[in-house]
Design a protein around this motif. Structure first.
Motif, PDB file in Angstrom:
ATOM      1  N   TYR A  20      11.459  16.472   2.316  1.00  0.00           N
ATOM      2  CA  TYR A  20      11.716  15.473   3.644  1.00  0.00           C
ATOM      3  C   TYR A  20      11.487  14.095   3.217  1.00  0.00           C
ATOM      4  CZ  TYR A  20      12.051  19.898   5.956  1.00  0.00           C
ATOM      5  OH  TYR A  20      12.310  21.253   6.280  1.00  0.00           O
ATOM      6  N   LYS A  21      10.613  13.520   3.789  1.00  0.00           N
ATOM      7  CA  LYS A  21      10.296  12.114   3.329  1.00  0.00           C
ATOM      8  C   LYS A  21       9.431  11.967   2.101  1.00  0.00           C
ATOM      9  CE  LYS A  21      11.046   7.654   4.368  1.00  0.00           C
ATOM     10  NZ  LYS A  21      12.026   6.983   4.252  1.00  0.00           N
ATOM     11  N   ILE A  22       9.777  11.048   1.515  1.00  0.00           N
ATOM     12  CA  ILE A  22       8.942  10.766   0.237  1.00  0.00           C
ATOM     13  C   ILE A  22       8.524   9.535   0.350  1.00  0.00           C
ATOM     14  CG2 ILE A  22       8.968  10.730  -2.363  1.00  0.00           C
ATOM     15  CD1 ILE A  22      11.562  12.556  -2.325  1.00  0.00           C
ATOM     16  N   LEU A  23       6.910   9.513  -0.017  1.00  0.00           N
ATOM     17  CA  LEU A  23       6.381   8.073   0.148  1.00  0.00           C
ATOM     18  C   LEU A  23       5.874   7.860  -1.482  1.00  0.00           C
ATOM     19  CD1 LEU A  23       4.289   8.485   3.434  1.00  0.00           C
ATOM     20  CD2 LEU A  23       6.465   7.559   3.072  1.00  0.00           C
ATOM     21  N   LEU A  24       5.646   6.368  -1.543  1.00  0.00           N
ATOM     22  CA  LEU A  24       5.373   5.883  -3.003  1.00  0.00           C
ATOM     23  C   LEU A  24       3.957   5.157  -2.716  1.00  0.00           C
ATOM     24  CD1 LEU A  24       8.760   5.231  -3.501  1.00  0.00           C
ATOM     25  CD2 LEU A  24       7.467   6.374  -5.360  1.00  0.00           C
ATOM     26  N   TYR A  25       3.060   4.973  -3.681  1.00  0.00           N
ATOM     27  CA  TYR A  25       1.856   4.340  -3.662  1.00  0.00           C
ATOM     28  C   TYR A  25       1.623   3.631  -4.895  1.00  0.00           C
ATOM     29  CZ  TYR A  25       0.963   7.665   0.176  1.00  0.00           C
ATOM     30  OH  TYR A  25       1.448   8.307   1.361  1.00  0.00           O
ATOM     31  N   ASN A  26       0.692   2.560  -4.739  1.00  0.00           N
ATOM     32  CA  ASN A  26       0.336   1.977  -5.917  1.00  0.00           C
ATOM     33  C   ASN A  26      -1.018   2.267  -6.351  1.00  0.00           C
ATOM     34  OD1 ASN A  26       2.499  -0.295  -6.909  1.00  0.00           O
ATOM     35  ND2 ASN A  26       2.311  -0.993  -4.556  1.00  0.00           N
ATOM     36  N   ASP A  27      -2.034   2.797  -5.628  1.00  0.00           N
ATOM     37  CA  ASP A  27      -3.257   3.077  -5.855  1.00  0.00           C
ATOM     38  C   ASP A  27      -3.072   4.651  -6.461  1.00  0.00           C
ATOM     39  OD1 ASP A  27      -3.985   0.978  -4.942  1.00  0.00           O
ATOM     40  OD2 ASP A  27      -4.306   1.594  -2.958  1.00  0.00           O
ATOM     41  N   LYS A  39       0.974  -1.413   0.011  1.00  0.00           N
ATOM     42  CA  LYS A  39      -0.035  -0.110   0.002  1.00  0.00           C
ATOM     43  C   LYS A  39       0.957   1.328  -0.102  1.00  0.00           C
ATOM     44  CE  LYS A  39      -3.994  -1.988  -0.011  1.00  0.00           C
ATOM     45  NZ  LYS A  39      -5.056  -1.659  -1.134  1.00  0.00           N
ATOM     46  N   VAL A  40       1.701   1.207   1.042  1.00  0.00           N
ATOM     47  CA  VAL A  40       2.752   2.528   1.014  1.00  0.00           C
ATOM     48  C   VAL A  40       4.254   1.710   1.101  1.00  0.00           C
ATOM     49  CG1 VAL A  40       3.285   4.659   2.198  1.00  0.00           C
ATOM     50  CG2 VAL A  40       0.954   3.855   1.959  1.00  0.00           C
ATOM     51  N   VAL A  41       5.132   2.462   0.371  1.00  0.00           N
ATOM     52  CA  VAL A  41       6.451   2.269   0.595  1.00  0.00           C
ATOM     53  C   VAL A  41       7.493   3.472   0.669  1.00  0.00           C
ATOM     54  CG1 VAL A  41       6.854   1.855  -1.857  1.00  0.00           C
ATOM     55  CG2 VAL A  41       8.597   1.103  -0.148  1.00  0.00           C
ATOM     56  N   GLY A  42       8.166   3.755   1.949  1.00  0.00           N
ATOM     57  CA  GLY A  42       9.080   4.945   1.726  1.00  0.00           C
ATOM     58  C   GLY A  42      10.098   4.894   1.014  1.00  0.00           C
ATOM     59  N   LEU A  43      10.810   5.817   0.564  1.00  0.00           N
ATOM     60  CA  LEU A  43      11.810   6.146  -0.203  1.00  0.00           C
ATOM     61  C   LEU A  43      12.944   6.171   0.729  1.00  0.00           C
ATOM     62  CD1 LEU A  43      13.446   6.064  -3.086  1.00  0.00           C
ATOM     63  CD2 LEU A  43      13.004   8.376  -3.178  1.00  0.00           C
ATOM     64  N   CYS A  44      13.888   5.200   0.830  1.00  0.00           N
ATOM     65  CA  CYS A  44      15.056   5.472   1.784  1.00  0.00           C
ATOM     66  C   CYS A  44      16.422   5.959   1.051  1.00  0.00           C
ATOM     67  CB  CYS A  44      15.392   4.103   2.401  1.00  0.00           C
ATOM     68  SG  CYS A  44      16.798   4.013   3.400  1.00  0.00           S
ATOM     69  N   GLN A  45      17.350   6.427   1.673  1.00  0.00           N
ATOM     70  CA  GLN A  45      18.418   6.922   1.072  1.00  0.00           C
ATOM     71  C   GLN A  45      19.548   5.576   0.400  1.00  0.00           C
ATOM     72  OE1 GLN A  45      20.568   9.587   0.164  1.00  0.00           O
ATOM     73  NE2 GLN A  45      18.506  10.792   0.530  1.00  0.00           N
ATOM     74  N   SER A  46      19.140   4.568   1.172  1.00  0.00           N
ATOM     75  CA  SER A  46      19.954   3.340   0.651  1.00  0.00           C
ATOM     76  C   SER A  46      19.406   2.815  -0.728  1.00  0.00           C
ATOM     77  CB  SER A  46      19.849   2.279   1.704  1.00  0.00           C
ATOM     78  OG  SER A  46      18.673   1.704   1.895  1.00  0.00           O
ATOM     79  N   ASP A  47      17.962   3.155  -0.861  1.00  0.00           N
ATOM     80  CA  ASP A  47      17.342   2.754  -2.099  1.00  0.00           C
ATOM     81  C   ASP A  47      17.989   3.521  -3.256  1.00  0.00           C
ATOM     82  OD1 ASP A  47      15.487   0.882  -0.876  1.00  0.00           O
ATOM     83  OD2 ASP A  47      14.112   2.422  -0.383  1.00  0.00           O
ATOM     84  N   ILE A  48      18.242   4.766  -3.030  1.00  0.00           N
ATOM     85  CA  ILE A  48      18.526   5.974  -3.889  1.00  0.00           C
ATOM     86  C   ILE A  48      19.895   5.279  -4.335  1.00  0.00           C
ATOM     87  CG2 ILE A  48      19.401   8.174  -4.196  1.00  0.00           C
ATOM     88  CD1 ILE A  48      16.927   8.898  -2.394  1.00  0.00           C
ATOM     89  N   LYS A  49      20.972   5.105  -3.225  1.00  0.00           N
ATOM     90  CA  LYS A  49      22.158   4.706  -3.774  1.00  0.00           C
ATOM     91  C   LYS A  49      22.344   3.539  -4.747  1.00  0.00           C
ATOM     92  CE  LYS A  49      24.116   6.482   0.701  1.00  0.00           C
ATOM     93  NZ  LYS A  49      24.368   6.459   1.950  1.00  0.00           N
TER      94      LYS A  49
END
Length: 349
Positions: A342-349, A32-42
């Motif tokens: 600040y914090k970025i969140l991602l959604y499928n809906d 439903k929701v997943v946060g974007l982490c700095q480790s994902d970006i790297k």
């Protein structure tokens, strides 16, 4: 299902892939929701992992399938997914160095290809080891999916606070007032310590004060060390937490930390960056250097309590929301943040 597949350095492909098939001891979760982490970006921007992979690990969703041997979880339950769970019996685990455990590192959730978290997809498969050993956390009805997605990053920050043994009455310097730095401010305040924050962006200096910092300064202030010493009776702070990967921030922390104090590396520094230091500075002032990487099973329940019972205001950390198809845009914004990012969140809906 749709997923954002890492196809190479800075190459994301929003494409159709098969829904993962689960074994008898596994669970499938609809993200439903997943946060974007700095480790994902790297992992997306640098050649750290061979493609193809699906990243994303700050995941909240709802169970859509359970394996035949799974009896403690039901379809329709809302859950936080912890993508790593240690074995609990190796030498690292027995010393509570859970993030060093081989099982912790190598068994993870997946949406396909080489298991890599899998949160950047419509569905993610949770391995049996994680299902059996506390890697699913039920989300209370009063907690939103957005709030629940903060349990994992809260765990990572809380682990660092505990490792540094921050106590009520301590003063803590936090370098960087991005989403992680702000979370550290909230946690430090929750445990009765005082936070001093620094950042290069004026709006983030103000944001640090808004979420509970006792003081906040522009990191370029030439009088920064003097001001922090003035705030601490001439001693310096008890602990400094490096929430940005900056050698300048490290030397500022070294100048601002009291004799007998601690400096904790939380942000991951570039491998090519070398920081020259005279070891006698550490010896004569008895400064402890330490690092804190990833999460700790030991603080998992407390992390969930802090988020679920609103003991820290994670809603105040959210700045942007993107549909999963626009992950590339979210990464671009996080890489070059505006004053209000600040914090970025991602959604499928």
């Amino acid at each position: 299902m749709k997923a954002q597949v890492f196809r190479g350095v800075n190459q994301l492909s929003y494409e159709e892939i098969p829904v993962p098939e689960i074994a008898a001891d596994e669970v499938l979760v609809q993200v439903k929701v997943v946060g974007l982490c700095q480790s994902d970006i790297k992992k997306i921007l640098y050649p750290l992992y061979a493609p193809p992979r699906i990243f994303g690990h700050e995941t909240a969703g709802v169970i859509s399938q359970v394996g035949a041997d799974v009896h403690d979880w039901q379809v329709g339950q809302r859950v936080v997914v912890m993508h790593h769970i240690p074995c609990m019996h190796c030498g690292y685990c027995l010393h509570e160095n859970y993030s060093m455990c081989d099982v912790y590192k190598n068994i993870t959730t997946t949406a396909g290809f080489a298991p890599s978290g899998g949160g950047f997809a419509e569905y993610v498969k949770v391995p049996g080891h994680i299902v059996r050993n506390g890697g699913l956390i039920p989300i209370p009805d009063a907690v939103t999916d957005e709030q629940a997605s903060f349990v994992e990053p809260t765990n990572c920050c809380l682990k660092a606070v505990k490792k540094a043994n921050i106590q009520a009455g301590d003063t803590v310097l936090i370098t960087g007032a991005g989403p992680i730095g702000l979370m550290f401010i909230m946690l430090v305040k929750h445990f009765g310590a005082k936070a001093i924050s620094t950042d290069l962006i004026p709006a983030r200096v103000e944001k640090a004060l808004a979420v509970g910092a006792e003081a906040a300064f522009d990191a370029r202030d030439p009088d920064l060390t003097a001001k922090i010493h003035a705030l601490t009776g001439g001693m310096g702070v008890d602990t400094s937490i490096l929430a940005v990967p900056s050698d300048k921030a490290f030397f500022q922390a070294l100048d601002c930390t009291r004799k007998g104090g601690k400096i904790l590396f939380f942000a991951e520094f570039p491998d090519e960056l070398e920081i020259p230091i005279n070891p006698n500075v550490l010896y004569r002032r008895e400064i402890d250097l330490m690092g804190s990487y990833s999460s700790s099973f030991r603080v998992q329940a407390l992390s969930a309590d802090l988020v679920f019972n609103h003991r820290i205001d994670v809603d105040a950390l959210i700045s942007d929301r993107y549909h999963l198809k626009d992950l590339d845009k979210a990464v671009a914004q996080a890489t070059k943040p505006t004053a209000e990012t600040y914090k970025i969140l991602l959604y499928n809906d």
